[in-house]
Design an enzyme around this catalytic site. Structure first.
Site, mmCIF file in Angstrom:
data_model
loop_
_atom_site.group_PDB
_atom_site.id
_atom_site.type_symbol
_atom_site.label_atom_id
_atom_site.label_comp_id
_atom_site.label_asym_id
_atom_site.label_seq_id
_atom_site.Cartn_x
_atom_site.Cartn_y
_atom_site.Cartn_z
ATOM 1 N N GLY A 35 -28.582 59.287 -49.066
ATOM 2 C CA GLY A 35 -28.338 60.544 -48.380
ATOM 3 C C GLY A 35 -28.381 60.417 -46.880
ATOM 4 N N HIS A 49 -22.864 45.388 -47.350
ATOM 5 C CA HIS A 49 -22.946 46.836 -47.528
ATOM 6 C C HIS A 49 -22.708 47.621 -46.245
ATOM 7 C CE1 HIS A 49 -24.175 50.609 -49.284
ATOM 8 N NE2 HIS A 49 -25.202 50.737 -48.449
ATOM 9 N N LEU A 91 -18.327 56.687 -51.310
ATOM 10 C CA LEU A 91 -19.128 55.882 -52.234
ATOM 11 C C LEU A 91 -20.621 55.997 -51.967
ATOM 12 C CD1 LEU A 91 -16.990 52.594 -52.233
ATOM 13 C CD2 LEU A 91 -16.911 54.486 -53.876
ATOM 14 N N ALA A 92 -20.995 56.645 -50.874
ATOM 15 C CA ALA A 92 -22.404 56.677 -50.472
ATOM 16 C C ALA A 92 -23.257 57.398 -51.519
ATOM 17 C CB ALA A 92 -22.549 57.351 -49.118
ATOM 18 N N GLN A 93 -24.234 56.669 -52.072
ATOM 19 C CA GLN A 93 -25.165 57.263 -53.033
ATOM 20 C C GLN A 93 -26.405 57.781 -52.318
ATOM 21 O OE1 GLN A 93 -26.004 54.114 -55.775
ATOM 22 N NE2 GLN A 93 -23.957 54.101 -56.653
ATOM 23 N N HIS A 129 -26.919 44.806 -49.161
ATOM 24 C CA HIS A 129 -27.737 45.633 -50.043
ATOM 25 C C HIS A 129 -28.250 44.746 -51.168
ATOM 26 C CE1 HIS A 129 -29.194 48.916 -52.494
ATOM 27 N NE2 HIS A 129 -28.900 49.755 -51.521
ATOM 28 N N GLU A 184 -19.607 53.919 -38.521
ATOM 29 C CA GLU A 184 -19.953 52.509 -38.708
ATOM 30 C C GLU A 184 -19.207 51.579 -37.779
ATOM 31 O OE1 GLU A 184 -20.455 49.285 -42.385
ATOM 32 O OE2 GLU A 184 -19.735 51.320 -42.786
ATOM 33 N N ARG A 206 -30.399 48.065 -40.341
ATOM 34 C CA ARG A 206 -30.323 49.521 -40.493
ATOM 35 C C ARG A 206 -31.413 50.054 -41.415
ATOM 36 N NH1 ARG A 206 -27.144 53.165 -44.320
ATOM 37 N NH2 ARG A 206 -26.988 51.279 -45.557
ATOM 38 N N ARG A 234 -34.541 46.215 -45.981
ATOM 39 C CA ARG A 234 -33.454 45.701 -46.793
ATOM 40 C C ARG A 234 -33.193 44.208 -46.572
ATOM 41 N NH1 ARG A 234 -28.740 50.360 -47.026
ATOM 42 N NH2 ARG A 234 -29.872 51.717 -48.468
ATOM 43 N N GLY A 241 -12.817 59.242 -43.139
ATOM 44 C CA GLY A 241 -14.136 59.378 -43.742
ATOM 45 C C GLY A 241 -14.951 60.453 -43.042
ATOM 46 N N ILE A 242 -16.253 60.420 -43.268
ATOM 47 C CA ILE A 242 -17.126 61.462 -42.722
ATOM 48 C C ILE A 242 -17.105 61.479 -41.202
ATOM 49 C CG2 ILE A 242 -19.557 62.119 -42.480
ATOM 50 C CD1 ILE A 242 -19.875 61.299 -45.456
ATOM 51 N N SER A 299 -27.284 55.933 -41.541
ATOM 52 C CA SER A 299 -25.881 55.792 -41.136
ATOM 53 C C SER A 299 -25.105 57.103 -41.245
ATOM 54 C CB SER A 299 -25.194 54.708 -41.972
ATOM 55 O OG SER A 299 -25.434 54.903 -43.349
ATOM 56 N N GLU A 331 -36.934 56.129 -49.449
ATOM 57 C CA GLU A 331 -36.218 54.861 -49.493
ATOM 58 C C GLU A 331 -36.970 53.829 -48.665
ATOM 59 O OE1 GLU A 331 -32.091 55.398 -48.541
ATOM 60 O OE2 GLU A 331 -31.708 56.647 -50.288
#
Length: 516
Positions: A53, A337, A49-51, A233, A361, A372, A278, A18-19, A377, A118
């Site tokens: 930013g 999430h 899958l991250a929507q 989430h 993560e 968080r 959250r 991943g990233i 993240s 957000e």
């Protein structure tokens, strides 16, 4: 048969495509490095899958100090202030680094960076790419950069099964793939394997993200931290698909509200409303559902007719489910999430085991605390990858010959663990369910079969949740609803978790019998 890959021996190994993993490998260039991933590069990772930013203080009305204050407030007393300050101050430069690697961030018609809002952020500071497909754009750009970097050897379709140890230090990785088993000898390993959402039935994470990196670290003797803090989430698309589709918090940032089947805005009196932290929103949704209501995200007025233009990916999968968000409310429910806990690391990403680092993560840096802050993240992964790479590069290599296990562990399967964890470690927890979970997970963790590694992670998280007798951030105990006077992070080893579980089941044999 286990093959020894002599030609790759001694190189640092990054586990996870991943990233966090790709950024670490890129930051290590030009030093030769092995990037080990069980799926094709960038696939089956939460990153893609991250929507949301990346949070960074780029606006004229913003500053790292404000970003820091928001992060500390959301973390509910458990953030490491020094680490948090260092990360938020490095965030703007991280955005610039990603642009140099080819990431195309969204901009306004005038050319400035488009900044979103957000929950629990006091300023617009969320940088997106491709609208609501930020993760996909980051993975695209980073995967291309990795493939054109000659110093990175990518081993796709290889799953790490065990970390090999020699004299309490990392000595290698035992991996398995379609072509057989392989031993990679090295004294430097970086875990970038993501979170634990796959241990839950309701999750936005890939089902393969069930904490394998935590199991690898725990079985190697590493100390883990804050495992009880799982972020749910509040707005996952309520349907049959697993993993669940995420309705980004940015939709609420643009004005969408939460209502029930009667059109009642049930969170209107919550401080911050739909843009509260959250944990608070997730609990509000969970409790309303528990009363027998349904919950919907109503975006008909805001963003309204502009929904598909602003959130094309979300609009697309809503249409696949037979919904038009511009015309009808979206059914939602909370889903696992993000994991605030992970491998306990220092400021350079080093774990308690010599030669083992963690990034993304899977690591517990202290940035997220008990809850968080949205979009921190990805920022954390990008920023800390550079620090981890610097530490790895500065660490001397050494020759080692670890003792080999009698057999390679089987491919992990969390299916038998998932119902136990989902029941006991959800949005709200209580003593009886945690006791039952520990009693059920202990034998699974000890069986040395496909359920063992997922059960190890579930067991350690359940023990940590039982030991935290308070409600703080994302950890909500119905039997301990108040916050403790002193905020403290939790730390635990696998041996400590097993010892606690053994004492608990000896003390409460009725719980063990009922769970069996």
């Amino acid at each position: 048969m286990i093959t020894d890959a002599h030609d790759l021996s001694g190189r640092p190994i990054v586990i996870g495509g991943g990233i966090a993993g790709m950024m670490t490998a890129l930051a290590l260039a030009p030093e030769p490095v092995v990037l080990l991933t069980k799926a094709p590069l960038g696939a089956e990772a939460s990153s893609v899958l991250a929507q949301g930013g990346l949070a960074a203080s780029l606006g004229a009305d913003d500053s790292p100090a404000l970003h820091l204050a928001d992060t500390l407030a959301a973390g509910d007393g458990l953030c490491d202030a020094a680490t948090t300050k260092r990360i938020v101050e490095a965030a703007p430069a991280a955005i610039e680094a990603l642009e140099r690697l080819g990431v195309a961030f969204d901009r306004t018609p005038s050319g400035t960076m488009r900044l979103g809002l957000e929950a629990a952020h006091s300023r617009r500071r969320i940088v997106h790419a491709a609208g609501d497909a930020t993760g996909s754009e980051l993975v695209r750009a980073l995967a291309a950069a990795v493939r054109r970097t000659p110093s990175i050897t990518v081993l796709e379709g290889m799953e790490a099964r065990r970390l090999l140890i020699d004299d309490n230090a990392i000595a290698g990785v035992l991996a398995a793939g379609a072509s057989g088993d392989v031993t990679l000898l090295t004294g430097r390993v970086v875990l970038a394997t993501g979170g634990i959402g796959g241990l839950f039935h309701d999750t936005t994470n890939p089902l393969g993200s069930f904490g394998q990196g935590l199991a690898l670290a725990a079985c190697a003797g590493a100390v883990l931290s804050d495992l009880e803090f799982v972020q749910f989430h509040p707005t996952a698309l309520d349907g049959l698909a697993r993993p669940m589709r995420l309705i980004s918090e940015a939709v609420r940032g643009e004005g969408a509200i939460l209502i029930d089947e009667n059109g009642f805005r049930f969170l209107k009196d919550l401080p911050g409303g739909e843009l509260a932290t959250r944990d608070a929103v997730a609990r509000g949704v969970f409790r309303h559902l528990a009363k027998g209501h349904r919950v919907f995200l109503d975006a008909r007025e805001k963003p309204g007719a502009n929904f598909a233009a602003r959130f094309p990916a979300i609009a697309g999968f809503c249409h696949e489910a037979g919904l038009d968000p511009a015309l009808e409310p979206i059914p939602v429910r909370p889903a696992a999430h993000y994991h605030m806990g992970g491998i306990a690391v220092d400021e350079a990403g080093r774990s308690s085991v010599a030669g083992l680092w963690a990034c993304g993560e899977v690591a517990a840096t202290g940035l997220h605390g008990a809850n968080r802050l949205a979009s921190n993240s990805l920022t954390e992964a990008v920023v800390t990858a550079g620090w981890v790479a610097t530490s790895v590069a500065e660490t001397a290599t050494y020759s080692c010959r670890p003792s080999m296990p009698a057999r390679i562990p089987p491919r992990p399967d969390p299916s038998s663990v998932r119902p136990i964890v989902s029941r006991a470690l959800g949005v709200e927890r209580c003593d009886d369910e945690l006791r039952d979970a520990i009693a059920a997970l202990l034998p699974l963790a000890s069986n040395q079969d496909a359920a063992s590694d997922p059960a190890v992670v579930g067991l350690m998280a359940a023990v940590s949740a039982m030991q935290r007798q308070e409600s703080r951030g994302a950890h909500c105990r119905t039997d301990f609803p108040q916050k403790a006077a002193v905020a403290r992070r939790s730390f635990i080893s696998l041996d400590e978790a097993i010892d606690f579980a053994n004492k608990l089941t000896d003390e409460f044999p009725m719980q063990l019998a009922r769970s069996a």
